[in-house]
Each structure stands twice: as structure tokens, then as C-alpha cells.
Design a protein around this motif. Structure first.
Motif, mmCIF file in Angstrom:
data_model
loop_
_atom_site.group_PDB
_atom_site.id
_atom_site.type_symbol
_atom_site.label_atom_id
_atom_site.label_comp_id
_atom_site.label_asym_id
_atom_site.label_seq_id
_atom_site.Cartn_x
_atom_site.Cartn_y
_atom_site.Cartn_z
ATOM 1 N N GLU A 112 0.839 -1.215 0.000
ATOM 2 C CA GLU A 112 0.000 0.000 0.000
ATOM 3 C C GLU A 112 0.867 1.254 0.000
ATOM 4 N N ILE A 113 1.954 1.228 0.777
ATOM 5 C CA ILE A 113 2.855 2.386 0.827
ATOM 6 C C ILE A 113 3.511 2.612 -0.522
ATOM 7 N N ARG A 114 3.924 1.539 -1.187
ATOM 8 C CA ARG A 114 4.584 1.685 -2.494
ATOM 9 C C ARG A 114 3.621 2.278 -3.528
ATOM 10 N N LEU A 115 2.364 1.851 -3.510
ATOM 11 C CA LEU A 115 1.374 2.423 -4.435
ATOM 12 C C LEU A 115 1.146 3.898 -4.146
ATOM 13 N N LEU A 116 1.087 4.247 -2.854
ATOM 14 C CA LEU A 116 0.892 5.647 -2.484
ATOM 15 C C LEU A 116 2.087 6.487 -2.923
ATOM 16 N N GLU A 117 3.283 5.950 -2.744
ATOM 17 C CA GLU A 117 4.480 6.676 -3.174
ATOM 18 C C GLU A 117 4.434 6.971 -4.668
ATOM 19 N N GLN A 118 4.002 5.995 -5.449
ATOM 20 C CA GLN A 118 3.929 6.197 -6.891
ATOM 21 C C GLN A 118 2.902 7.268 -7.252
ATOM 22 N N ASP A 119 1.734 7.222 -6.606
ATOM 23 C CA ASP A 119 0.685 8.216 -6.874
ATOM 24 C C ASP A 119 1.156 9.623 -6.516
ATOM 25 N N VAL A 120 1.805 9.762 -5.367
ATOM 26 C CA VAL A 120 2.269 11.081 -4.926
ATOM 27 C C VAL A 120 3.381 11.584 -5.833
ATOM 28 N N LEU A 121 4.263 10.693 -6.258
ATOM 29 C CA LEU A 121 5.340 11.089 -7.164
ATOM 30 C C LEU A 121 4.769 11.591 -8.484
ATOM 31 N N SER A 141 8.661 14.645 -0.248
ATOM 32 C CA SER A 141 8.616 14.194 1.149
ATOM 33 C C SER A 141 7.424 14.803 1.887
ATOM 34 N N LYS A 142 7.210 16.104 1.690
ATOM 35 C CA LYS A 142 6.097 16.774 2.367
ATOM 36 C C LYS A 142 4.754 16.271 1.847
ATOM 37 N N GLU A 143 4.657 16.037 0.540
ATOM 38 C CA GLU A 143 3.408 15.520 -0.029
ATOM 39 C C GLU A 143 3.118 14.109 0.475
ATOM 40 N N MET A 144 4.164 13.303 0.667
ATOM 41 C CA MET A 144 3.968 11.959 1.213
ATOM 42 C C MET A 144 3.416 12.025 2.625
ATOM 43 N N GLU A 145 3.966 12.940 3.431
ATOM 44 C CA GLU A 145 3.483 13.075 4.810
ATOM 45 C C GLU A 145 2.015 13.508 4.829
ATOM 46 N N LEU A 146 1.663 14.451 3.971
ATOM 47 C CA LEU A 146 0.262 14.913 3.899
ATOM 48 C C LEU A 146 -0.667 13.790 3.445
ATOM 49 N N ALA A 147 -0.229 13.028 2.446
ATOM 50 C CA ALA A 147 -1.059 11.939 1.918
ATOM 51 C C ALA A 147 -1.289 10.865 2.972
ATOM 52 N N LYS A 148 -0.258 10.533 3.731
ATOM 53 C CA LYS A 148 -0.400 9.538 4.791
ATOM 54 C C LYS A 148 -1.346 10.018 5.884
ATOM 55 N N ARG A 149 -1.194 11.275 6.259
ATOM 56 C CA ARG A 149 -2.061 11.819 7.315
ATOM 57 C C ARG A 149 -3.522 11.840 6.858
ATOM 58 N N LYS A 150 -3.725 12.177 5.579
ATOM 59 C CA LYS A 150 -5.081 12.213 5.049
ATOM 60 C C LYS A 150 -5.732 10.840 5.095
ATOM 61 N N LYS A 151 -4.945 9.802 4.786
ATOM 62 C CA LYS A 151 -5.456 8.431 4.800
ATOM 63 C C LYS A 151 -5.375 7.791 6.188
ATOM 64 N N ARG A 163 14.703 7.458 -4.576
ATOM 65 C CA ARG A 163 15.822 6.866 -3.824
ATOM 66 C C ARG A 163 16.288 7.805 -2.717
ATOM 67 N N LEU A 164 16.399 9.093 -3.017
ATOM 68 C CA LEU A 164 16.819 10.046 -1.985
ATOM 69 C C LEU A 164 15.808 10.091 -0.844
ATOM 70 N N TYR A 165 14.526 10.035 -1.196
ATOM 71 C CA TYR A 165 13.483 10.048 -0.161
ATOM 72 C C TYR A 165 13.616 8.836 0.755
ATOM 73 N N ARG A 166 13.790 7.667 0.166
ATOM 74 C CA ARG A 166 13.890 6.450 0.992
ATOM 75 C C ARG A 166 15.160 6.450 1.830
ATOM 76 N N MET A 167 16.267 6.940 1.256
ATOM 77 C CA MET A 167 17.500 7.024 2.031
ATOM 78 C C MET A 167 17.345 7.992 3.202
ATOM 79 N N SER A 168 16.585 9.045 3.002
ATOM 80 C CA SER A 168 16.414 10.040 4.070
ATOM 81 C C SER A 168 15.706 9.458 5.285
#
Length: 476
Positions: free
Chosen positions: A129-138, A344-354, A175-180
Motif C-alpha cells: 500500500e505504501i509503495r502504491l501511495l508513493e507512486q501516486d504522490v510522485l 517528502s512533504k506531499e507523502m506526509e500529507l497523503a499519509k495523514r489524510k489516509k 531513492r533520496l526520499y527512501r534514504m532520508s
């Protein structure tokens, strides 16, 4: 049970930060359980089992540890049936925090979510689920930048994409996001990536952390290459080895010894410029072990290739040309950082929304609860944990990451000038670099902790009780 001198030291030492380097089959778990039992049953200063934090790597390991400690306490209760303290431990074992780092972080977040304004009604999403969300946000972030016709963004796309796809840029951002996520403060880490590109001149660039880290990395690789050549030399001089190759390999080793004096980038660059390997002496009618001959040939060729790759990757241009490249790449690097931060910020917002989180989020939430993100000092919540836990025990320490390290240190006695960290592991068994584990944390302590005395002590458990000598000798 008869403990070795080293095992007994692990069991008995108190009020220290202790690193135990425990080789395979060295009785690590048995020693750890015995240390816990000795702490609980200490005649002078007994502690309750729930005042120990025992962190393991897997749930299965935690369950096994709890079972073994419980069995050992029950055995003590049978031997001393009227000991009220032991009976208390038998009851407290069910509340003892013997768990994985993920479960401990979740415990912190569940009990202190209000301190970071976190909605408590979150659920842990699975990796898919996280990988799908990452793709959508990207996709969303890239589409927004295309629509805005951002000039810096389009320059980044032109620099690293081909005519058909911008996937290369997307992969870099992802990759940079995941490394962070392995950094205690991800956004700060991402922001720091453009720092080397801000150098005002070539001299300042050479003093940057990026170039210094690169220099140290290359020196370590060259030292390893030299050790490998020494092993090839040992094969070559064996009675059935290719003795004619020995002289060339001796010359190779002497060449690489020159790298010892090359302690900065410019000296290393000069070293690579003057590096020329000789040829192996031809062997006619070889009567020795053909496999040893091939091993020496193939091993030397692999070493030469790796060294040549270092030369072409990092030392193909002089310092002034290198600085000119850095200046040219500065806007591209800054845009890559900006884009990654936006993602990174959009991922945090998307997770919080869901209302979903992953285990990396849980770790970072726990860290923000325990440590102030501005001052980087432990907060009051960390002080409460610090006052409660008499000792923090970390198993499989070689697979810890920087976030986990920061969490454990924040609740240790370190802030009060005390020492109550007990870390056990084996860097040779570190297999989770792909999950951003940092075995260099283990190695830094391995080299800096004293073996005899002091507040920070290293103990080596190197005797293998699991395998026969014949198996070990053959494997080695």
C-alpha cells in the motif's frame, strides 16, 4: 554452566556502556539471559525485570528471550520458594518490555501521540500500500511541476532524462526520499545534500565533507585491495602454487603501499595518475595446482579492474575541472533537493489524510516525542523513560540505523552523565544494508570502546561452541 572469562565479564560488568562483539555460536543469548537474571537477583542491588528494556530484532527472538528469562526466573523461584522479590519478578515478566524496536516505538507513540499532535486513529499500512501511495504522490508532484513550467525543474529533466521517459529523475527522487528515512531528521538530511555544491572555490570544495568522505572511502578500498593481494601472494608461494606470479604481486603490493601517504584528494589523484601495474610472468608447462593459478590470475585481474574503476569514477579530471563541474551542476543539485523535499512533504500529507503510517513513520514519531527537533536535546518524556529504565539492552546491534540509535540514546543515562547501554551483535552478520541499517555504528564503537577498563567497554566473544573444528577450518 561453566562460563568463559569473557562471558563472565559480560555477565558481571555494571554501570558501563558495553559493546559485546559476539561471533556466531559464542553463546550470546545464553549470556544475555544470564546477565538479566543476575541483575534481577543481585543480592545487593536487585532490580525489577520491567526496569530493563530489552530490544531484539524480530518478534520471534523477543518471544524466545521472554520465554528463556521466564524459565530462568521460575527455576530461581523453585530454589528459593519464600523469596518475595523472585515471586514478584515471576509476575512482572509478563509486563517486561522485551520487544522489537518497532514495537517499542509504537508503545511510545500510542502513549504520547498528543505531544506531536498526531491523530491516534492511525493504522499501519502494509508495504504494498505504501509503495502504491508513493507512486501516486510522485506522479502528482511531477505533474504539478510540468504544469507550472518550472524552469529549474525542466532543466533537471533535460539533464537526466531521455526522449521517451523521465524515469531516471523519478528514480533519483524516490531513492533520496527512501534514504532520508534512515536519518533522524529526514528533511534536514535532504537539505544538506546540496551543501558541497555551494563551495566558493576549488580549495573549499576539497575541504567539503563529500570530498573528505570520498577520500576516506577510496583509501579503505585500496587498503582492502592490498590485503587481497597479500592473500594472492600467499597462494602463489605455496608448493603447488604459481610461484612465477609472486614477484609481480609483490610489486603490486608495494605500489598500493604508496596510497598510505595519500591522505587527501589531490594526493590520491596524483597516486592514481602514476599507478601502473606490471605484467604477470608467463608460465610454460605449469605442473602445480591449476585452480590456484587461475585463482591468482582472476583475483589480480579483478583487483586491477576495481582500482581502474576508482580512477575513472573519481579521479578522471583535475581539481579545477572538478570544481567547474560542481559549479555547473549546482542549480541541478539544488532543484533535485527541492523536488525531493516537495515529494517528502506531499507523502506526509497523503499519509495523514489516509490515516496510515509505516514503521519508518513510527520510528520518526517516537523520536520527535523523545527529542526536540530544534535543539536536538531529550524532552521531558525521554527523561521519564530514562528515570525508569535501569539498563537498555540491544540485541543484533549491527543492524541498527541512525534513527534507532538516536531513540535509544535519548532514553539512556547519557544525558545525566551515566552509562547503561548494553549492545550485542556481530558486524559479520549484518545483512540489512538494503533496509538502511548502519553497521558503521557498531564499528565506530568497536574501535573506540576500550577492552580493559573505562566507562565504555568492548568485550569480544570469539569462541564458537556450535561447530566442530573441522567445519570451521574448512569454512575459514
Amino acid at each position: 554452566m561453566q562460563w568463559t572469562t569473557e562471558q563472565q565479564k559480560v555477565i558481571d560488568l555494571r554501570d558501563r556502556d558495553i559493546l559485546v562483539s559476539a561471533a556466531a555460536g559464542s553463546g550470546k543469548t545464553a549470556v544475555l539471559v544470564e546477565r538479566i537474571i543476575q541483575r534481577v537477583t543481585d543480592p545487593k542491588n536487585p532490580i525489577d525485570i520491567d526496569r530493563l528494556l530489552v530490544v531484539t530484532f524480530t518478534k520471534a527472538a523477543a518471544a524466545e528471550m521472554r520465554e528463556r528469562i521466564g524459565a530462568a526466573i521460575d527455576k530461581q523461584c523453585e530454589a528459593h520458594p519464600f523469596d518475595a522479590h523472585l515471586r514478584r519478578q515471576s509476575a512482572l515478566i509478563h509486563n517486561a518490555i522485551i520487544t522489537t524496536i518497532d514495537s517499542f516505538c509504537l508503545f511510545v507513540v500510542r502513549n504520547h501521540f498528543e505531544e506531536i499532535n498526531l491523530d491516534p486513529n492511525f493504522r499501519i499500512a502494509d508495504e504494498g500500500e505504501i509503495r502504491l501511495l508513493e507512486q501516486d504522490v510522485l506522479d502528482k508532484v511531477f505533474e504539478e511541476n510540468y504544469e507550472a513550467e518550472n524552469a529549474s525543474f525542466l532543466a533537471l529533466i533535460d539533464a537526466y532524462s531521455n526522449k521517451r521517459s523521465d524515469q531516471a529523475v523519478r528514480d533519483m527522487v524516490s531513492r533520496l526520499y527512501r534514504m532520508s528515512l534512515s536519518s533522524p531528521w529526514p528533511e534536514e538530511w535532504i537539505g544538506s545534500l546540496a551543501k558541497p555544491y555551494e563551495a566558493e572555490n576549488a580549495k573549499e570544495l576539497l575541504q567539503s565533507e563529500m570530498i573528505q568522505d570520498l577520500t576516506e572511502h577510496v583509501r579503505l578500498v585500496l587498503a582492502d585491495m592490498r590485503r587481497q593481494l597479500e592473500k594472492l601472494h600467499d597462494i602463489a608461494i605455496q608448493p603447488d602454487g604459481p610461484l612465477a606470479y609472486a614477484q609481480a604481486i609483490e610489486q603490486d603490493i608495494a605500489l598500493l603501499e604508496g596510497a598510505d601517504e595519500a591522505d587527501d584528494y589531490e594526493k590520491l589523484s596524483a597516486f592514481f595518475t602514476g599507478l601502473k601495474f606490471g605484467n604477470l610472468t608467463a608460465i610454460r608447462k605449469f605442473t602445480g595446482d591449476v585452480l590456484k593459478k587461475e585463482a591468482v590470475q582472476n583475483g589480480r585481474n579483478a583487483i586491477k579492474k576495481e582500482i581502474d574503476d576508482l580512477r575513472t569514477s573519481f579521479f578522471a579530471m583535475d581539481t579545477d575541472t572538478l570544481y567547474a563541474q560542481i559549479v555547473r551542476l549546482r542549480p541541478v543539485a539544488e532543484e533535485l533537493v527541492r523536488l525531493t523535499l516537495a515529494y517528502s512533504k506531499e507523502m506526509e500529507l497523503a499519509k495523514r489524510k489516509k490515516r496510515i503510517v509505516d514503521f519508518s513513520d513510527i520510528e520518526h514519531f517516537a523520536l520527535r516525542i523523545l527529542v526536540d527537533d530544534k535543539t536536538k536535546l531529550p524532552r521531558n518524556t525521554a527523561a521519564e523513560f530514562r528515570a525508569h529504565f535501569a539498563e537498555i539492552m540491544i540485541d543484533e546491534y549491527q543492524d541498527s540505523n541512525l534513527v534507532q540509535e538516536a531513540i535509544m540514546r535519548s532514553i539512556s543515562k547519557e544525558a545525566d552523565g551515566g552509562h547503561n547501554m548494553f549492545m550485542v551483535g556481530d558486524v559479520k552478520q549484518s545483512i540489512y544494508r538494503f533496509r538502511l541499517a548502519r553497521p558503521d555504528l557498531f564499528m565506530e564503537k568497536y574501535h573506540s570502546y576500550l577492552q580493559k577498563a573505562g566507562d565504555k567497554v568492548r568485550i569480544d566473544l570469539h569462541k564458537n561452541f556450535r561447530s566442530r573444528n573441522e567445519v570451521l577450518d574448512f569454512s575459514n
